[in-house]
Design a protein around this motif. Structure first.
Motif, mmCIF file in Angstrom:
data_model
loop_
_atom_site.group_PDB
_atom_site.id
_atom_site.type_symbol
_atom_site.label_atom_id
_atom_site.label_comp_id
_atom_site.label_asym_id
_atom_site.label_seq_id
_atom_site.Cartn_x
_atom_site.Cartn_y
_atom_site.Cartn_z
ATOM 1 N N SER A 16 -3.036 -2.048 -1.837
ATOM 2 C CA SER A 16 -2.109 -3.047 -1.154
ATOM 3 C C SER A 16 -1.060 -2.392 -0.344
ATOM 4 O O SER A 16 -0.495 -2.770 0.432
ATOM 5 C CB SER A 16 -1.639 -3.906 -2.353
ATOM 6 N N SER A 17 -0.539 -1.293 -0.982
ATOM 7 C CA SER A 17 0.602 -0.452 -0.423
ATOM 8 C C SER A 17 0.489 -0.095 1.247
ATOM 9 O O SER A 17 1.254 -0.551 1.918
ATOM 10 C CB SER A 17 1.367 0.592 -1.176
ATOM 11 N N MET A 68 4.854 2.601 -7.089
ATOM 12 C CA MET A 68 3.907 3.499 -6.449
ATOM 13 C C MET A 68 4.140 4.937 -6.885
ATOM 14 O O MET A 68 3.282 5.783 -6.948
ATOM 15 C CB MET A 68 4.489 3.431 -4.977
ATOM 16 N N ASN A 125 -0.085 -3.543 3.159
ATOM 17 C CA ASN A 125 1.145 -4.396 3.400
ATOM 18 C C ASN A 125 1.909 -3.413 4.306
ATOM 19 O O ASN A 125 2.654 -3.984 5.306
ATOM 20 C CB ASN A 125 2.067 -4.430 2.146
#
Length: 119
Positions: free
Chosen positions: A24-25, A1, A28
């Motif tokens: 996605s980060s 990231m 999630n």
């Protein structure tokens, strides 16, 4: 990231893999909110953090109570990688500690062309 944030400073993310990783980060993080709240409330009971509710129900103001932490708590090898990442994040997102959730999401995701939602 951190690498993606560094490479895409002040520009939209063109690489589809980077775009997917950023998205996605965010998703999630949304999925793990409940567990994070549990951890924060546990840390508050131990006196390690102070939590204050904000005008938005899901947002807490968290203050580290450094004087209540055991001696050498952050100097262990377990935190070396996190220290480096946090320091780099601070250089990539200036004034991060003063940002609201909305402005943080804007700086980390929306300015890079990633559409996110927040409550």
């Amino acid at each position: 990231m951190i690498g993606i944030l560094a490479r895409t400073q002040n520009k939209t993310v063109a690489n589809p893999n980077d775009r997917e990783l950023l998205f996605s980060s965010f998703t999630n993080a949304e999925l793990h909110k409940r567990e994070v709240y549990k951890i924060l409330f546990s840390l508050e009971k131990k006196g390690y953090v102070s939590l204050h509710r904000t005008d938005v129900a899901e947002i807490l103001d968290v203050t580290l109570m450094a004087t209540n932490l055991p001696d050498g708590f952050f100097s262990s090898a377990q935190f070396d990688k996190e220290h480096r990442a946090a320091n780099e994040l601070r250089t990539l997102v200036p004034r991060i500690s003063t940002l609201t959730l909305d402005s943080l999401l804007e700086r980390m995701y929306q300015e890079r062309g990633i559409r996110v939602w927040a409550s």
